[in-house]
Write an enzyme that holds these catalytic residues in place. Structure first.
Site, PDB file in Angstrom:
ATOM      1  N   GLY A  26     -16.242  -6.364  11.837  1.00 38.61           N
ATOM      2  CA  GLY A  26     -16.493  -5.625  10.472  1.00 38.61           C
ATOM      3  C   GLY A  26     -16.396  -6.607   9.209  1.00 38.61           C
ATOM      4  O   GLY A  26     -17.178  -7.561   9.379  1.00 38.61           O
ATOM      5  N   TYR A 153      -1.926   4.047   3.424  1.00 34.95           N
ATOM      6  CA  TYR A 153      -2.813   3.178   3.445  1.00 34.95           C
ATOM      7  C   TYR A 153      -2.951   2.821   1.699  1.00 34.95           C
ATOM      8  O   TYR A 153      -3.132   1.468   1.235  1.00 34.95           O
ATOM      9  CB  TYR A 153      -4.281   3.616   3.854  1.00 34.95           C
ATOM     10  CG  TYR A 153      -5.127   2.538   3.833  1.00 34.95           C
ATOM     11  CD1 TYR A 153      -5.402   1.489   4.763  1.00 34.95           C
ATOM     12  CD2 TYR A 153      -6.136   2.693   2.859  1.00 34.95           C
ATOM     13  CE1 TYR A 153      -6.592   0.692   4.774  1.00 34.95           C
ATOM     14  CE2 TYR A 153      -7.455   1.651   2.910  1.00 34.95           C
ATOM     15  CZ  TYR A 153      -7.309   0.594   3.503  1.00 34.95           C
ATOM     16  OH  TYR A 153      -8.411  -0.153   3.664  1.00 34.95           O
TER      17      TYR A 153
END
Length: 247
Positions: A26, A153
């Site tokens: 990624g 998050y």
């Protein structure tokens, strides 16, 4: 005052010892490959998958302090003390607030925020001793303005901003900078797996009307790791196509 040719000249390139956590896929992989292409010595951490071709890999779980120490020791033996740290490793575990367990909340904080603290603290040893360091934390637009179903998050990434700015102040005397790169909607395996309606809905809020690429995030990291960025510290740089209008 008129600038001389020397004052306006590009500083010479210096190859640094770099560690990218979570650099095996990624955005982390794009960053590692860009920094290697720039001419740096690049190591990446992984969770057992091995390192991509051309990169030095060390197995590491950033939620384990002993594993972090072992990883740094291996990198130091291979390419010298870490001069540029890219703290990228992390995870997400989205849920509605009412359904988010305390365990799920703490799991994300431990990986994304405390994990970043662990690697930054370990990197600071040699950086302070050698009077040079670049710490680059991969945050998120979620940390600046929040996203629904991501209380854990968003909290972790907001915490990274505060931590990076504290480090920037504390270690400035040792010529160590600390900055945050905050990606928005980036083309990764995770975003490609989203429902098409969600993807199209997200684009409505992006002035650029497209998703970003990992390479575009890597370009900003490359700059922050360079000699050109020596006077930048405590900054949060969004890579979001204008979604947050600089915030």
């Amino acid at each position: 005052m008129t600038a001389t040719a020397t004052e306006g000249a590009k500083p010479p390139f210096v190859s640094r010892s770099v560690l990218v956590t979570g650099g095996n896929r990624g955005i982390g992989l794009a960053i590692a490959q860009r920094l290697a292409a720039d001419g740096h010595k690049v190591a990446v951490t992984h969770r057992g998958s091995g390192a991509p071709k051309g990169l030095f890999g060390v197995e590491c779980d950033v939620t384990d302090s002993d594993a972090v120490d072992r990883a740094f020791t291996a990198v130091e033996e291979h390419q010298g003390p870490v001069e540029v740290l890219v703290s990228n490793a992390g995870l997400s575990a989205d849920a509605f607030l009412m359904r988010m367990t305390e365990e799920k909340f703490e799991k994300v904080i431990n990986a994304n925020l405390t994990g970043a603290f662990r690697v930054a603290q370990r990197a600071s040893r040699s950086m302070q001793r050698n009077k040079f360091g670049r710490m680059i934390f991969i945050g998120s637009v979620s940390g600046s303005w929040g996203i629904g179903n991501q209380a854990n998050y968003a909290a972790s990434k907001a915490g990274v901003i505060g931590m990076a700015r504290s480090i920037a102040r504390e270690l400035s005397k040792a010529n160590v900078t600390a900055n945050v790169v905050a990606p928005g909607y980036i083309d990764t395996d995770m975003t490609r797996a989203l429902d098409e309606r969600i993807q199209q809905g997200a684009l409505q809020f992006i002035p650029a009307k497209r998703v970003g690429t990992p390479a575009e995030v890597a370009g900003v990291v490359s700059f922050l790791a360079s000699e050109d960025a020596s006077y930048i510290s405590g900054a949060v740089i969004p890579v979001d196509g204008g979604m947050g209008m600089g915030h």
